[in-house]
Scaffold this motif. Sequence first.
Motif, short mmCIF file in Angstrom:
data_model
loop_
_atom_site.label_atom_id
_atom_site.label_comp_id
_atom_site.label_asym_id
_atom_site.label_seq_id
_atom_site.Cartn_x
_atom_site.Cartn_y
_atom_site.Cartn_z
N MET A 5 12.39 -18.76 -0.20
CA MET A 5 11.68 -17.39 -0.89
C MET A 5 10.24 -17.81 -1.10
SD MET A 5 14.11 -14.87 -1.94
CE MET A 5 13.11 -13.44 -1.26
N PRO A 8 6.07 -13.76 -4.73
CA PRO A 8 5.47 -13.00 -4.04
C PRO A 8 3.52 -12.88 -5.41
CG PRO A 8 6.23 -12.33 -6.41
CD PRO A 8 6.67 -13.67 -6.12
N LEU A 51 11.11 -16.66 3.67
CA LEU A 51 11.08 -15.41 3.52
C LEU A 51 9.59 -15.61 3.33
CD1 LEU A 51 10.97 -12.39 3.99
CD2 LEU A 51 12.83 -12.29 1.84
N THR A 53 7.33 -14.01 0.62
CA THR A 53 7.40 -12.33 0.41
C THR A 53 5.42 -12.26 -0.12
OG1 THR A 53 7.26 -13.32 -2.15
CG2 THR A 53 9.48 -12.34 -1.44
N TRP A 54 5.30 -13.54 -0.64
CA TRP A 54 3.64 -13.27 -0.69
C TRP A 54 2.84 -12.25 0.31
CZ3 TRP A 54 -2.00 -13.92 -0.20
CH2 TRP A 54 -2.40 -14.23 0.41
N LEU A 56 4.30 -10.91 2.90
CA LEU A 56 4.94 -9.77 3.18
C LEU A 56 4.68 -7.84 1.74
CD1 LEU A 56 7.84 -7.96 4.63
CD2 LEU A 56 9.14 -8.65 2.29
N LEU A 57 4.16 -9.20 1.25
CA LEU A 57 3.77 -7.87 0.04
C LEU A 57 1.79 -7.83 0.35
CD1 LEU A 57 5.32 -8.41 -3.20
CD2 LEU A 57 6.30 -6.89 -1.13
N TYR A 65 -1.04 -4.68 -2.72
CA TYR A 65 -0.06 -5.29 -2.93
C TYR A 65 0.46 -4.65 -5.00
CZ TYR A 65 -3.27 -9.40 -5.53
OH TYR A 65 -4.09 -9.53 -6.12
N LEU A 75 8.67 -7.24 -9.57
CA LEU A 75 8.39 -6.60 -8.49
C LEU A 75 8.64 -5.37 -8.81
CD1 LEU A 75 9.97 -8.01 -5.36
CD2 LEU A 75 7.76 -8.19 -5.94
N ASN A 80 10.58 -4.51 -4.66
CA ASN A 80 12.14 -4.83 -4.39
C ASN A 80 12.46 -3.86 -2.92
OD1 ASN A 80 12.60 -6.70 -6.69
ND2 ASN A 80 12.09 -4.40 -7.94
N ARG A 82 10.69 -3.61 -0.35
CA ARG A 82 10.14 -4.13 1.24
C ARG A 82 10.98 -5.75 0.63
NH1 ARG A 82 3.79 -4.16 1.75
NH2 ARG A 82 4.49 -2.37 3.74
N VAL A 83 10.80 -6.72 -0.01
CA VAL A 83 11.95 -7.83 -0.33
C VAL A 83 12.60 -7.67 0.64
CG1 VAL A 83 12.35 -9.71 -0.90
CG2 VAL A 83 10.26 -8.74 -1.96
#
Length: 124
Positions: A5, A8, A51, A53-54, A56-57, A65, A75, A80, A82-83
């Motif tokens: 991961m 973020p 994954l 997360t950067w 994703l957010l 973000y 988060l 949380n 979304r992740v």
Amino acid sequence: PIIVMTPPPVDSETWMKELGLYDEYDRTNEVARDYGKAAKQVAQEMNCSCLDTWELLEGEDIGTYCKHLSDGLHLSESGNRRVYEGLMALIEKEFPDLAPAKYVDGEYQKEGLQVEESIWSDLC
């Protein structure tokens, strides 16, 4: 399986205010992005899932973000969620046998882990 991961995004201005700092600080969105790029490269080289997360957010858009960070670094509830949703989607796509079985019409489907609903609902 191993899932890497990325970190973020970071709202360094908000995080510095949270800490009461007013000087330069090394926790920046650019550092998080670059670290994430390196993590993705390692995951690819090691044939692991990743994954991001950067992404994703929506790490390129502070207006988006920052809503998913509680204090500029950690988060929030929406972050949380979304992740979690991103991780579950990745598991369902790349490791479907490890995803929880779907509960449809009062029955668990045969595909996925056969677990009781309360276990998974406790996590959400």
